[in-house]
Design an enzyme around this catalytic site. Sequence first.
Site, PDB file in Angstrom:
ATOM      1  N   GLU A 123      42.318  47.279  49.645  1.00 37.37           N
ATOM      2  CA  GLU A 123      42.399  48.481  48.818  1.00 37.37           C
ATOM      3  C   GLU A 123      42.080  49.763  49.590  1.00 37.37           C
ATOM      4  O   GLU A 123      42.362  50.863  49.103  1.00 37.37           O
ATOM      5  CB  GLU A 123      41.426  48.361  47.637  1.00 37.37           C
ATOM      6  CG  GLU A 123      41.756  47.269  46.635  1.00 37.37           C
ATOM      7  CD  GLU A 123      42.961  47.602  45.770  1.00 37.37           C
ATOM      8  OE1 GLU A 123      43.477  48.735  45.865  1.00 37.37           O
ATOM      9  OE2 GLU A 123      43.394  46.728  45.007  1.00 37.37           O
ATOM     10  N   GLU A 130      35.136  25.694  55.261  1.00 34.31           N
ATOM     11  CA  GLU A 130      33.868  26.434  55.287  1.00 34.31           C
ATOM     12  C   GLU A 130      32.785  25.722  56.083  1.00 34.31           C
ATOM     13  O   GLU A 130      31.747  26.310  56.386  1.00 34.31           O
ATOM     14  CB  GLU A 130      33.375  26.672  53.868  1.00 34.31           C
ATOM     15  CG  GLU A 130      32.931  25.422  53.145  1.00 34.31           C
ATOM     16  CD  GLU A 130      32.369  25.728  51.765  1.00 34.31           C
ATOM     17  OE1 GLU A 130      31.330  25.127  51.435  1.00 34.31           O
ATOM     18  OE2 GLU A 130      32.946  26.543  51.039  1.00 34.31           O
TER      19      GLU A 130
END
Length: 300
Positions: A83, A114
Site C-alpha cells: 500500500e 516457517e
Amino acid sequence: MELNRLVTEGRLQESLEIDQVSTLEMVRIINEQDKQVALAVEKELPHIARAVDLIAERLRAGGRLFYVGAGTSGRLGILDASEIPPTYGAPPDLVQGVIAGGLEAVFRTREGAEDSREQGAADIAARVRPGDVVVGIAASGRTPYTVAALEEARRLGCATVAVTNNPDSALAAAADVAIAPVVGPEVIMGSTRMKAGTAQKMVLNMLSTGAMIRLGKVYSNLMVDMQASNEKLRHRAVRMVVQATGRDEDAAARALEEAGGSVKQAIVALLAGVDARTAREALDRAGGYVREAIRLAQGK
C-alpha cells in the site's frame, strides 16, 4: 518457550460454548474479544513511537524497510508494504514484505516453511544491506523462520523491530525495539489470525503511516505524495488541493496541471503565491516537507 505456555495458545473461557450458542451470540463473543485489541496496542504506544522514529531515521538516510513473517504475519507485512507506493508515492522497493515459502505462500499455506531457520536467514541476507530496518512479525514470537531472519538482519547491520503477541520471546530478544501487545487467548484456540493478527495490523499501520509522516509525505492529514493513477485518485488530488488551500476546484485543477500532477507542488504554489517551478525548487530545498517549502518559497 513451550507452545502450551504461550499466551496466544491459551484456551479462552468466554468461548467454551461457542459451538452451541446462537449466531448472534457467537459474533457477539468475537466482537467482545476484538474490543480488547486496541487497548492492548495502546499499552505499547511508547515502543511503537520508538520504532517509528527508528524506521524514519533509517529511511531518511537511504535505508529500506522490510517486513518478514510466516503465514498470517507474513501476509500482513506484504499487505502493508504493497500500500505504500500508491498511497505515499514511495519507490516500490522502499518498503518490502518477505514471507516464509515465497510469494506462493501469500495465497496458499506452505506447510513447514516457517520451521526453517536456514531459509529465514538466507531470505533476509539476499535482500538487505547495512542501514536497512527489518520488522519481524510473529504472534508466538518463536517462529524459527522469522527469528532467524531478524537475528541475521541484526548481524548484517540492520536495525531490528519485533512485533509479537507474546512478551519475553526469542523474537523480542533479537530486536532493538520490541512491540508486544498481549491480546490473550483467541476465541478459537490458537487461531492467531484473529485478535493477534488484528493487533499486528494496527501496529503495522502505525509504523508505516508514522514513518511516512516523518518523511514529509503527509501535509496536515493529507497524503500529498499520493500517485493519482486513476480517475478516482485524480479527483481526490483536486479535492486535497482545495482542502489544503481553500481555493476553488478550477484553481486547484489548474495548479495541479501546471505542477505535472504533483499535489505537493500545487499546494506550495498556491499557498506561497509562486509559480510551479519555484514551488518545485522550494520543495527540493526543503527535502519534500510542504510547510518548510512554503516558508522558503515566501523568502522567510
